[in-house]
Scaffold this motif. Structure first.
Motif, PDB file in Angstrom:
ATOM      1  N   LEU A   1      42.226   6.034  -5.093  1.00 27.35           N
ATOM      2  CA  LEU A   1      43.470   6.168  -4.336  1.00 27.35           C
ATOM      3  C   LEU A   1      43.216   6.768  -2.957  1.00 27.35           C
ATOM      4  O   LEU A   1      43.794   6.315  -1.958  1.00 27.35           O
ATOM      5  CB  LEU A   1      44.474   7.024  -5.107  1.00 27.35           C
ATOM      6  N   LEU A   2      42.354   7.777  -2.893  1.00 31.49           N
ATOM      7  CA  LEU A   2      42.034   8.387  -1.604  1.00 31.49           C
ATOM      8  C   LEU A   2      41.322   7.398  -0.680  1.00 31.49           C
ATOM      9  O   LEU A   2      41.609   7.339   0.520  1.00 31.49           O
ATOM     10  CB  LEU A   2      41.163   9.629  -1.806  1.00 31.49           C
ATOM     11  N   THR A   3      40.425   6.611  -1.240  1.00 30.04           N
ATOM     12  CA  THR A   3      39.721   5.597  -0.445  1.00 30.04           C
ATOM     13  C   THR A   3      40.711   4.572   0.078  1.00 30.04           C
ATOM     14  O   THR A   3      40.664   4.192   1.257  1.00 30.04           O
ATOM     15  CB  THR A   3      38.637   4.904  -1.302  1.00 30.04           C
ATOM     16  N   GLN A   4      41.620   4.129  -0.775  1.00 28.25           N
ATOM     17  CA  GLN A   4      42.644   3.159  -0.371  1.00 28.25           C
ATOM     18  C   GLN A   4      43.538   3.767   0.717  1.00 28.25           C
ATOM     19  O   GLN A   4      43.834   3.103   1.716  1.00 28.25           O
ATOM     20  CB  GLN A   4      43.476   2.758  -1.585  1.00 28.25           C
ATOM     21  N   LEU A   5      43.939   5.009   0.542  1.00 27.77           N
ATOM     22  CA  LEU A   5      44.776   5.688   1.536  1.00 27.77           C
ATOM     23  C   LEU A   5      44.042   5.809   2.865  1.00 27.77           C
ATOM     24  O   LEU A   5      44.631   5.584   3.928  1.00 27.77           O
ATOM     25  CB  LEU A   5      45.178   7.071   1.019  1.00 27.77           C
ATOM     26  N   LYS A   6      42.768   6.137   2.812  1.00 30.94           N
ATOM     27  CA  LYS A   6      41.962   6.261   4.028  1.00 30.94           C
ATOM     28  C   LYS A   6      41.908   4.919   4.753  1.00 30.94           C
ATOM     29  O   LYS A   6      42.083   4.854   5.975  1.00 30.94           O
ATOM     30  CB  LYS A   6      40.544   6.721   3.675  1.00 30.94           C
ATOM     31  N   GLU A   7      41.667   3.847   4.009  1.00 31.16           N
ATOM     32  CA  GLU A   7      41.595   2.517   4.618  1.00 31.16           C
ATOM     33  C   GLU A   7      42.938   2.131   5.241  1.00 31.16           C
ATOM     34  O   GLU A   7      42.982   1.587   6.351  1.00 31.16           O
ATOM     35  CB  GLU A   7      41.163   1.481   3.574  1.00 31.16           C
ATOM     36  N   GLU A   8      44.028   2.415   4.522  1.00 29.48           N
ATOM     37  CA  GLU A   8      45.352   2.098   5.058  1.00 29.48           C
ATOM     38  C   GLU A   8      45.631   2.908   6.318  1.00 29.48           C
ATOM     39  O   GLU A   8      46.171   2.386   7.296  1.00 29.48           O
ATOM     40  CB  GLU A   8      46.433   2.375   4.008  1.00 29.48           C
ATOM     41  N   THR A   9      45.264   4.192   6.292  1.00 26.70           N
ATOM     42  CA  THR A   9      45.470   5.062   7.449  1.00 26.70           C
ATOM     43  C   THR A   9      44.659   4.575   8.646  1.00 26.70           C
ATOM     44  O   THR A   9      45.160   4.525   9.768  1.00 26.70           O
ATOM     45  CB  THR A   9      45.077   6.516   7.100  1.00 26.70           C
ATOM     46  N   GLU A  10      43.405   4.207   8.392  1.00 27.30           N
ATOM     47  CA  GLU A  10      42.561   3.702   9.480  1.00 27.30           C
ATOM     48  C   GLU A  10      43.131   2.406  10.045  1.00 27.30           C
ATOM     49  O   GLU A  10      43.126   2.199  11.256  1.00 27.30           O
ATOM     50  CB  GLU A  10      41.129   3.487   8.992  1.00 27.30           C
ATOM     51  N   SER A  11      43.632   1.550   9.161  1.00 29.96           N
ATOM     52  CA  SER A  11      44.229   0.293   9.608  1.00 29.96           C
ATOM     53  C   SER A  11      45.463   0.560  10.468  1.00 29.96           C
ATOM     54  O   SER A  11      45.631  -0.041  11.537  1.00 29.96           O
ATOM     55  CB  SER A  11      44.603  -0.561   8.392  1.00 29.96           C
ATOM     56  N   LYS A  12      46.322   1.477  10.001  1.00 28.23           N
ATOM     57  CA  LYS A  12      47.519   1.821  10.773  1.00 28.23           C
ATOM     58  C   LYS A  12      47.138   2.455  12.105  1.00 28.23           C
ATOM     59  O   LYS A  12      47.750   2.169  13.131  1.00 28.23           O
ATOM     60  CB  LYS A  12      48.423   2.766   9.980  1.00 28.23           C
ATOM     61  N   ALA A  13      46.127   3.318  12.079  1.00 28.65           N
ATOM     62  CA  ALA A  13      45.684   3.975  13.308  1.00 28.65           C
ATOM     63  C   ALA A  13      45.173   2.948  14.312  1.00 28.65           C
ATOM     64  O   ALA A  13      45.464   3.037  15.509  1.00 28.65           O
ATOM     65  CB  ALA A  13      44.603   5.007  13.003  1.00 28.65           C
ATOM     66  N   THR A  14      44.428   1.955  13.825  1.00 27.60           N
ATOM     67  CA  THR A  14      43.913   0.911  14.705  1.00 27.60           C
ATOM     68  C   THR A  14      45.065   0.111  15.296  1.00 27.60           C
ATOM     69  O   THR A  14      45.088  -0.168  16.500  1.00 27.60           O
ATOM     70  CB  THR A  14      42.965  -0.029  13.918  1.00 27.60           C
ATOM     71  N   THR A  15      46.041  -0.214  14.457  1.00 28.31           N
ATOM     72  CA  THR A  15      47.215  -0.964  14.927  1.00 28.31           C
ATOM     73  C   THR A  15      47.988  -0.144  15.949  1.00 28.31           C
ATOM     74  O   THR A  15      48.370  -0.661  17.010  1.00 28.31           O
ATOM     75  CB  THR A  15      48.126  -1.325  13.732  1.00 28.31           C
ATOM     76  N   GLU A  16      48.216   1.131  15.643  1.00 27.90           N
ATOM     77  CA  GLU A  16      48.945   1.996  16.563  1.00 27.90           C
ATOM     78  C   GLU A  16      48.173   2.208  17.859  1.00 27.90           C
ATOM     79  O   GLU A  16      48.760   2.235  18.938  1.00 27.90           O
ATOM     80  CB  GLU A  16      49.254   3.341  15.896  1.00 27.90           C
ATOM     81  N   LYS A  17      46.856   2.331  17.757  1.00 27.61           N
ATOM     82  CA  LYS A  17      46.023   2.497  18.952  1.00 27.61           C
ATOM     83  C   LYS A  17      46.143   1.275  19.838  1.00 27.61           C
ATOM     84  O   LYS A  17      46.295   1.392  21.053  1.00 27.61           O
ATOM     85  CB  LYS A  17      44.568   2.730  18.547  1.00 27.61           C
TER      86      LYS A  17
END
Length: 167
Positions: A77-93
């Protein structure tokens, strides 16, 4: 066990022996039987203690397996959350980069408009006071000011000096 068998053989030999009288033999036999019973009771208690320890170890192992499974699920779950967060961060960036680019473009247009308005006002001021008109284009003055990195706050004075030099 081997010790118990030896004791039983010893009892049998003693029983068969004619050297000891029967009362003495009976007392020795009873004592040996009592010793064997005590030894067996001790061994039985030890076996029960070992069985309890084995059951506790088994329970601990099951708990450990459950904890490991829970840990693995949490790690997933933490790995999945990290990947989702990184994806959102990339999109937001990316989105923020586009917004910043648009804002920079807008600021550049505002600077250009300010420069042009200031330059035209100075040119009109010169012509109103009968000074020789300047035929230099405002666009070329703007380009020169950018190349020389003239601060925005210094533009009016810089434009005035340039126009006076070019007359």
């Amino acid at each position: 066990s081997e010790a118990t068998e030896k004791k039983l053989r010893s009892i049998i030999q003693l029983h068969e022996s004619d050297k000891v009288d029967s009362a003495e033999r009976e007392e020795v036999l009873l004592q040996r039987i009592q010793n064997i019973e005590e030894e067996l009771t001790g061994k039985l208690a030890e076996e029960k203690r070992l069985h309890k320890a084995k059951e506790q170890l088994w329970a601990d192992l099951q708990q450990s397996r459950h904890s490991e499974t829970t840990f693995r699920k949490q790690l997933e779950l933490l790995t999945q959350l990290k990947e989702e967060t990184e994806s959102k961060a990339t999109t937001e960036k990316s989105s923020m980069s586009k917004k910043i680019s648009k804002m920079n473009s807008h600021i550049e247009r505002l600077h250009r408009d300010y420069f042009f308005a200031t330059a035209l006002a100075i040119k009109m001021d010169h012509s109103m006071y009968g000074k020789k008109p300047c035929n230099t284009s405002v666009a070329s003055l703007y380009q020169l000011a950018r190349e020389e990195r003239v601060p925005t706050s210094s533009w009016p004075r810089w434009i005035n000096r340039r126009i006076l030099l070019l007359q």
